[in-house]
Design an enzyme around this catalytic site. Structure first.
Site, PDB file in Angstrom:
ATOM      1  N   MET A  46       0.848  -1.193   0.000  1.00  0.00           N
ATOM      2  CA  MET A  46       0.000   0.000   0.000  1.00  0.00           C
ATOM      3  C   MET A  46       0.883   1.243   0.000  1.00  0.00           C
ATOM      4  O   MET A  46       0.739   2.144  -0.815  1.00  0.00           O
ATOM      5  CB  MET A  46      -0.864   0.056   1.264  1.00  0.00           C
ATOM      6  CG  MET A  46      -1.775  -1.098   1.509  1.00  0.00           C
ATOM      7  SD  MET A  46      -2.800  -0.774   3.001  1.00  0.00           S
ATOM      8  CE  MET A  46      -2.536  -2.270   3.898  1.00  0.00           C
ATOM      9  N   GLY A  64       5.519   8.807  -0.964  1.00  0.00           N
ATOM     10  CA  GLY A  64       4.753  10.035  -0.733  1.00  0.00           C
ATOM     11  C   GLY A  64       3.390   9.823  -0.092  1.00  0.00           C
ATOM     12  O   GLY A  64       2.614  10.770   0.048  1.00  0.00           O
ATOM     13  N   SER A 117      -0.059   7.274   5.688  1.00  0.00           N
ATOM     14  CA  SER A 117      -1.355   7.445   6.362  1.00  0.00           C
ATOM     15  C   SER A 117      -2.437   7.856   5.364  1.00  0.00           C
ATOM     16  O   SER A 117      -3.572   7.401   5.440  1.00  0.00           O
ATOM     17  CB  SER A 117      -1.247   8.534   7.433  1.00  0.00           C
ATOM     18  OG  SER A 117      -0.244   8.219   8.353  1.00  0.00           O
ATOM     19  N   GLU A 121      -6.240  -6.934  10.619  1.00  0.00           N
ATOM     20  CA  GLU A 121      -4.814  -6.587  10.677  1.00  0.00           C
ATOM     21  C   GLU A 121      -4.505  -5.865  11.989  1.00  0.00           C
ATOM     22  O   GLU A 121      -3.521  -6.160  12.669  1.00  0.00           O
ATOM     23  CB  GLU A 121      -4.443  -5.689   9.482  1.00  0.00           C
ATOM     24  CG  GLU A 121      -3.043  -5.105   9.598  1.00  0.00           C
ATOM     25  CD  GLU A 121      -2.559  -4.377   8.337  1.00  0.00           C
ATOM     26  OE1 GLU A 121      -3.307  -4.321   7.358  1.00  0.00           O
ATOM     27  OE2 GLU A 121      -1.421  -3.869   8.365  1.00  0.00           O
TER      28      GLU A 121
HETATM   29  C1  LIG Z   1       8.672  -1.990   9.632  1.00  0.00           C
HETATM   30  C2  LIG Z   1       7.542  -1.495   8.794  1.00  0.00           C
HETATM   31  C3  LIG Z   1       6.763  -2.400   8.096  1.00  0.00           C
HETATM   32  C4  LIG Z   1       5.723  -1.958   7.269  1.00  0.00           C
HETATM   33  N1  LIG Z   1       5.026  -2.855   6.512  1.00  0.00           N
HETATM   34  C5  LIG Z   1       4.174  -2.395   5.568  1.00  0.00           C
HETATM   35  C6  LIG Z   1       3.583  -3.290   4.620  1.00  0.00           C
HETATM   36  O1  LIG Z   1       3.777  -4.514   4.670  1.00  0.00           O
HETATM   37  N2  LIG Z   1       2.787  -2.777   3.656  1.00  0.00           N
HETATM   38  C7  LIG Z   1       2.530  -1.444   3.576  1.00  0.00           C
HETATM   39  O2  LIG Z   1       1.807  -1.035   2.665  1.00  0.00           O
HETATM   40  N3  LIG Z   1       3.060  -0.554   4.456  1.00  0.00           N
HETATM   41  C8  LIG Z   1       3.883  -1.004   5.432  1.00  0.00           C
HETATM   42  N4  LIG Z   1       4.456  -0.127   6.327  1.00  0.00           N
HETATM   43  C9  LIG Z   1       4.145   1.290   6.201  1.00  0.00           C
HETATM   44  C10 LIG Z   1       3.310   1.834   7.353  1.00  0.00           C
HETATM   45  O3  LIG Z   1       2.002   1.339   7.303  1.00  0.00           O
HETATM   46  C11 LIG Z   1       3.379   3.362   7.273  1.00  0.00           C
HETATM   47  O4  LIG Z   1       4.714   3.723   7.644  1.00  0.00           O
HETATM   48  C12 LIG Z   1       2.373   4.048   8.179  1.00  0.00           C
HETATM   49  O5  LIG Z   1       1.064   3.852   7.711  1.00  0.00           O
HETATM   50  C13 LIG Z   1       2.633   5.567   8.303  1.00  0.00           C
HETATM   51  O6  LIG Z   1       2.795   6.150   7.058  1.00  0.00           O
HETATM   52  P1  LIG Z   1       4.076   7.104   6.775  1.00  0.00           P
HETATM   53  O7  LIG Z   1       5.282   6.333   7.181  1.00  0.00           O
HETATM   54  O8  LIG Z   1       3.998   7.571   5.380  1.00  0.00           O
HETATM   55  O9  LIG Z   1       3.915   8.287   7.787  1.00  0.00           O
HETATM   56  P2  LIG Z   1       3.080   9.649   7.528  1.00  0.00           P
HETATM   57  O10 LIG Z   1       1.745   9.295   6.991  1.00  0.00           O
HETATM   58  O11 LIG Z   1       3.942  10.582   6.764  1.00  0.00           O
HETATM   59  O12 LIG Z   1       2.908  10.185   9.016  1.00  0.00           O
HETATM   60  C14 LIG Z   1       3.920  10.923   9.719  1.00  0.00           C
HETATM   61  C15 LIG Z   1       3.331  11.401  11.055  1.00  0.00           C
HETATM   62  O13 LIG Z   1       2.216  12.254  10.789  1.00  0.00           O
HETATM   63  C16 LIG Z   1       1.077  11.798  11.469  1.00  0.00           C
HETATM   64  N5  LIG Z   1      -0.137  12.039  10.671  1.00  0.00           N
HETATM   65  C17 LIG Z   1      -0.360  11.756   9.372  1.00  0.00           C
HETATM   66  N6  LIG Z   1      -1.598  12.093   9.027  1.00  0.00           N
HETATM   67  C18 LIG Z   1      -2.188  12.612  10.135  1.00  0.00           C
HETATM   68  C19 LIG Z   1      -3.474  13.130  10.438  1.00  0.00           C
HETATM   69  N7  LIG Z   1      -4.450  13.155   9.517  1.00  0.00           N
HETATM   70  N8  LIG Z   1      -3.723  13.571  11.694  1.00  0.00           N
HETATM   71  C20 LIG Z   1      -2.759  13.515  12.637  1.00  0.00           C
HETATM   72  N9  LIG Z   1      -1.522  13.040  12.431  1.00  0.00           N
HETATM   73  C21 LIG Z   1      -1.243  12.581  11.190  1.00  0.00           C
HETATM   74  C22 LIG Z   1       1.288  10.284  11.622  1.00  0.00           C
HETATM   75  O14 LIG Z   1       0.500   9.764  12.675  1.00  0.00           O
HETATM   76  C23 LIG Z   1       2.781  10.240  11.904  1.00  0.00           C
HETATM   77  O15 LIG Z   1       3.007  10.489  13.257  1.00  0.00           O
HETATM   78  C24 LIG Z   1       5.452  -0.573   7.187  1.00  0.00           C
HETATM   79  C25 LIG Z   1       6.214   0.345   7.939  1.00  0.00           C
HETATM   80  C26 LIG Z   1       7.251  -0.104   8.724  1.00  0.00           C
HETATM   81  C27 LIG Z   1       8.078   0.906   9.461  1.00  0.00           C
END
Ligand SMILES: Cc1cc2nc3c(=O)[nH]c(=O)nc-3n(C[C@H](O)[C@H](O)[C@H](O)COP(=O)(O)OP(=O)(O)OC[C@H]3O[C@@H](n4cnc5c(N)ncnc54)[C@H](O)[C@@H]3O)c2cc1C
Length: 381
Positions: free
Chosen positions: A126, A130, A133, A244
């Site tokens: 997913m 860029g 969340s 999940e």
């Molecule tokens: C070890 C690991 C394994 C993973 N495995 C998978 C996988 O198998 N498949 C997959 O698709 N993804 C995977 N992920 C990705 C993971 O789901 C994302 O890292 C996570 O959803 C957060 O997205 P981001 O890293 O882009 O952070 P961002 O979305 O950039 O968020 C950064 C910060 O901003 C905050 N934030 C963002 N939007 C809001 C809002 N609307 N209101 C308040 N705060 C907000 C967040 O809470 C966070 O604190 C994995 C990540 C890790 C580290």
């Protein structure tokens, strides 16, 4: 309090899983942490013991029992063994519903026997550089071309990213249509244009392969689309996220319990000022508070497991379980590390590894902040 979740058959299954962990996993896990990956043979051995996707119907290699408590046993035994590198939870708890519930008969026949045997390892893609969340912000596209789709884009942080044979990729089939323009495709190992990037260097979950994936004009046949039509992807994802998130909550409580037990033992034996640590009131109060909170978490999560089995687990309850237990897990392990003094900072101590492994729990599967958004929206604001 006595736990009432399990029955006799779960206890028997637990014995099998525990033996497997003791014989096949525990002696090798430290090496796998150095390697940054688990060997594929271990997946096959787990598959041979029936550890994957029990709910798959017999005609496709499973045993047709739909009971998430068996998944819980596998998760708990993985934590008990300290085997945080096994990506089984992603395969078993997260991906199984995609391959069982969203596939047609032809796809089931093609993929489910390998899913159950551990010969086909799965992943879900997913997240993009860029868009994490904000899932609707993904830029990977799938353009229809005859009987195929042409996939272009990039994903990151994908669990099982190196080992996976089948990757469910979230792509836009109609970029202008918002949530209704997203579709899920199964991209298979070896498809031309499907390129794996680095096995990413993480602070914890060292033996788990987490990778970047690239899709450069990958021709994916329509027969690999999940669902009968384009545009269903976002809703299919939303349908599977509660399971999940519950799986992550199960990990959280099991990990907190394991560290708490280990810390109580440590405080019995470690001496300071001529007494053991447990004789200090502060130690007893800290452990008493943590033990109380972990037990409350256990009761809530067990209730959610029963709700999932009954088909009544709501996205809001799963979000509550996910954020609260994973924040608690981090708090419990951090306080327990403090009680270990300097030894807690040494990676050879289980509490140090647990601390590093725990940190991601409040981030993946939807961050704590996003979970609170889901709960907050339910108030109608
Ligand atoms: C070890 C690991 C394994 C993973 N495995 C998978 C996988 O198998 N498949 C997959 O698709 N993804 C995977 N992920 C990705 C993971 O789901 C994302 O890292 C996570 O959803 C957060 O997205 P981001 O890293 O882009 O952070 P961002 O979305 O950039 O968020 C950064 C910060 O901003 C905050 N934030 C963002 N939007 C809001 C809002 N609307 N209101 C308040 N705060 C907000 C967040 O809470 C966070 O604190 C994995 C990540 C890790 C580290």
């Amino acid at each position: 309090m006595d736990r009432t979740l399990f029955e006799e058959e779960h206890a028997l299954f637990r014995e099998t899983v525990r033996k497997f962990m003791t014989r096949e996993v525990v002696p090798n896990h430290a090496q796998w942490e150095k390697d940054g990956i688990i060997p594929r043979e271990i997946w096959k051995k787990a598959g041979d013991l029936g550890m994957f996707a029990m709910s798959v119907p017999e005609e496709y290699g499973g045993i047709g029992i739909t009971d998430f408590r068996f998944n819980v046993v596998v998760i708990e035994e993985i934590i008990h063994a300290g085997a945080s590198g096994l990506g089984f939870g992603l395969h078993n708890d997260v991906m199984a519903p995609y391959f069982i519930d969203l596939t047609n008969d032809e796809q089931k026949a093609r993929w489910l026997p390998g899913f159950v045997s551990g010969e086909l390892i799965t992943a879900i893609a997913m997240t993009e550089p860029g868009a994490g969340s904000d899932l609707q912000g993904i830029r990977t596209t799938a353009e229809k071309d005859g009987d195929d789709y042409v996939l272009n884009g990039q994903k990151t942080f994908i669990t099982n990213g190196i080992n996976s044979d089948l990757v469910v990729v979230v792509a836009k089939t109609d970029p202008a249509a918002g949530a209704r323009g997203t579709t899920l495709f199964v991209v298979e190992r070896g498809m031309p244009g499907f390129v794996r990037g680095r096995n990413l260097d993480k602070i914890g979950l060292k033996a788990q392969d987490t990778a970047e994936l690239f899709f450069e004009n990958v021709r994916v046949p329509a027969a690999n689309r999940l669902g009968n039509e384009d545009g269903q992807g976002f809703f299919q994802l939303m349908g599977n996220l509660p399971q999940e998130r519950l799986s992550i909550a199960v990990v959280a409580v099991a990990a907190a319990e394991a560290v708490l037990t280990e810390t109580i033992n440590y405080c019995r034996s470690r001496q300071a000022f001529g007494r053991n640590l447990g004789s200090f009131q502060n130690t007893r109060f800290v452990l008493a508070e943590l033990a109380t909170e972990v037990e409350i978490a256990r009761l809530f999560v067990d209730t959610c497991i029963n709700a999932l089995n009954a088909g009544t687990l709501t996205p809001v309850d799963a979000a509550k379980a996910k954020w609260w237990t994973t924040e608690l897990q981090n708090k419990v392990i951090d306080r327990c590390l403090q009680l270990h003094g300097g030894y807690g900072y040494m990676t050879e101590y289980p509490v140090a590894k647990a601390w590093l492994d725990a940190r991601v729990q409040t981030i993946y599967g939807g961050t704590t902040e996003i979970m609170k958004e889901i709960i907050g929206r339910s108030f109608g604001f």
